[in-house]
Enzyme design. Sequence first.
Site, PDB file in Angstrom:
ATOM      1  N   ASP A 136      -8.102  18.505 -14.996  1.00 22.22           N
ATOM      2  CA  ASP A 136      -8.347  17.135 -15.447  1.00 22.22           C
ATOM      3  C   ASP A 136      -7.916  17.063 -16.905  1.00 22.22           C
ATOM      4  OD1 ASP A 136      -9.378  14.732 -16.394  1.00 22.22           O
ATOM      5  OD2 ASP A 136     -11.164  14.831 -15.127  1.00 22.22           O
ATOM      6  N   ARG A 177       0.845  -1.197   0.000  1.00 21.40           N
ATOM      7  CA  ARG A 177       0.000   0.000   0.000  1.00 21.40           C
ATOM      8  C   ARG A 177       0.877   1.243   0.000  1.00 21.40           C
ATOM      9  NH1 ARG A 177      -0.949   2.277   4.461  1.00 21.40           N
ATOM     10  NH2 ARG A 177      -1.248   0.368   5.658  1.00 21.40           N
ATOM     11  N   TYR A 212     -17.232  15.819 -16.027  1.00 19.73           N
ATOM     12  CA  TYR A 212     -17.607  14.409 -15.876  1.00 19.73           C
ATOM     13  C   TYR A 212     -18.630  14.255 -14.755  1.00 19.73           C
ATOM     14  CZ  TYR A 212     -17.068   9.562 -14.335  1.00 19.73           C
ATOM     15  OH  TYR A 212     -17.307   8.283 -13.915  1.00 19.73           O
ATOM     16  N   LYS A 218      -8.580   5.706 -19.455  1.00 21.48           N
ATOM     17  CA  LYS A 218      -8.915   6.205 -20.779  1.00 21.48           C
ATOM     18  C   LYS A 218      -7.705   6.142 -21.716  1.00 21.48           C
ATOM     19  CE  LYS A 218     -12.919   7.149 -18.820  1.00 21.48           C
ATOM     20  NZ  LYS A 218     -12.719   7.085 -17.372  1.00 21.48           N
TER      21      LYS A 218
END
Length: 385
Positions: free
Chosen positions: A180, A55, A108, A205
């Site tokens: 973004d 982690r 978005y 994406k």
Amino acid sequence: MSDDSHEHQSFETRAIHAGNTADPLTGAVVPPIYQVSTYKQDGVGGLRGGYEYSRSGNPTRTALEENLAALEGGRRGLAFASGLAAEDCLLRTLLSPGDHVVIPNDAYGGTFRLFAKVVSRWGVEWSVADTSAPASVRAALTPKTKVIWVETPSNPLLGITDIAVVADIARSAGAKLVVDNTFASPYLQQPLALGADVVVHSLTKYMGGHSDVVGGALIAADAAVGEELAYHQNAMGAVAGPFDSWIVLRGIKTLAVRMDRHSDNATKVADMLTRHPKVTKVLYPGLPDHPGHDIAAKQMRSFGGMISFQVAGGEEAAVEVCNRAKLFTLGESLGGVESLIEHPGRMTHASVAGSALEVPGDLVRISVGIENADDLLADLTQALG
């Protein structure tokens, strides 16, 4: 941490080599998938390479994070389990109860939902601005504004924001500018070089590029902000796994050539759509009559693979276009090698219905892939009827 040895190399070279050092044990030219949760220590506190628990850090994820920082020109890159996980970490790092955020009027749907339904519950306020209009951004500021959030090109209306201008507004207000960069990718646009403080990506994406992985990223211009984000990444734990990191690294190596093809195909598709009698409006920054065309031409290498268009006959006609498409796959997401089509109002942006971000019902959004352009044109022609 970014690798300065790649600083002066071209983008295509950095995409292939940054973070991708040969394995010291075997010489493997591709970083191994370290599918491991913990690491043997050489005595208490004797960490090899700083790794103790995956982690907190994993060598495969480190390779991706170094690559991301190099591509965006940032001081620190961080990889997450999804784009929204990255956004959540960013907001909880930069904001406290009582702070204010300016969000775009076109964004978005998942980003809007995060602000409206999640972040607002712990006392963060937000207001909406047309980020393509600097006066609208200034009018939305309050003394408590800590973040200005921008998507450019925006999702799904393909709006363009002048990053350098809004960066100046943010600095004057003592706020951070977050961009973004998912629609453009770092190949087409470099927000940090234009004054942004942090870049956000959905790695799902264009960065992954093959519709086979979910991931997110943050890249910080300032090392101290990067360290703070890294602290919260570890504390909150929504990290990218080693296999997902490896898949994204693999995809990034072909990002430049894919984006060139996406852009070329989209230009041809947009031109066809502007001439089709059943299309009432085409939203693509590469078109000379797009209101953001000149700014996009200034801050982008080319105009990308995303197009939205409105059809005659209203919402039901738009839905039917989506249903009749064959080569364009009906589905959410974007940025893969295959072309996708969707109805934002009923799919990706259903969460903004009734808000200032609600999208037109007659809108269709397409992600233009890298297939043969003539085949794509033929499919859209038959889908439009």
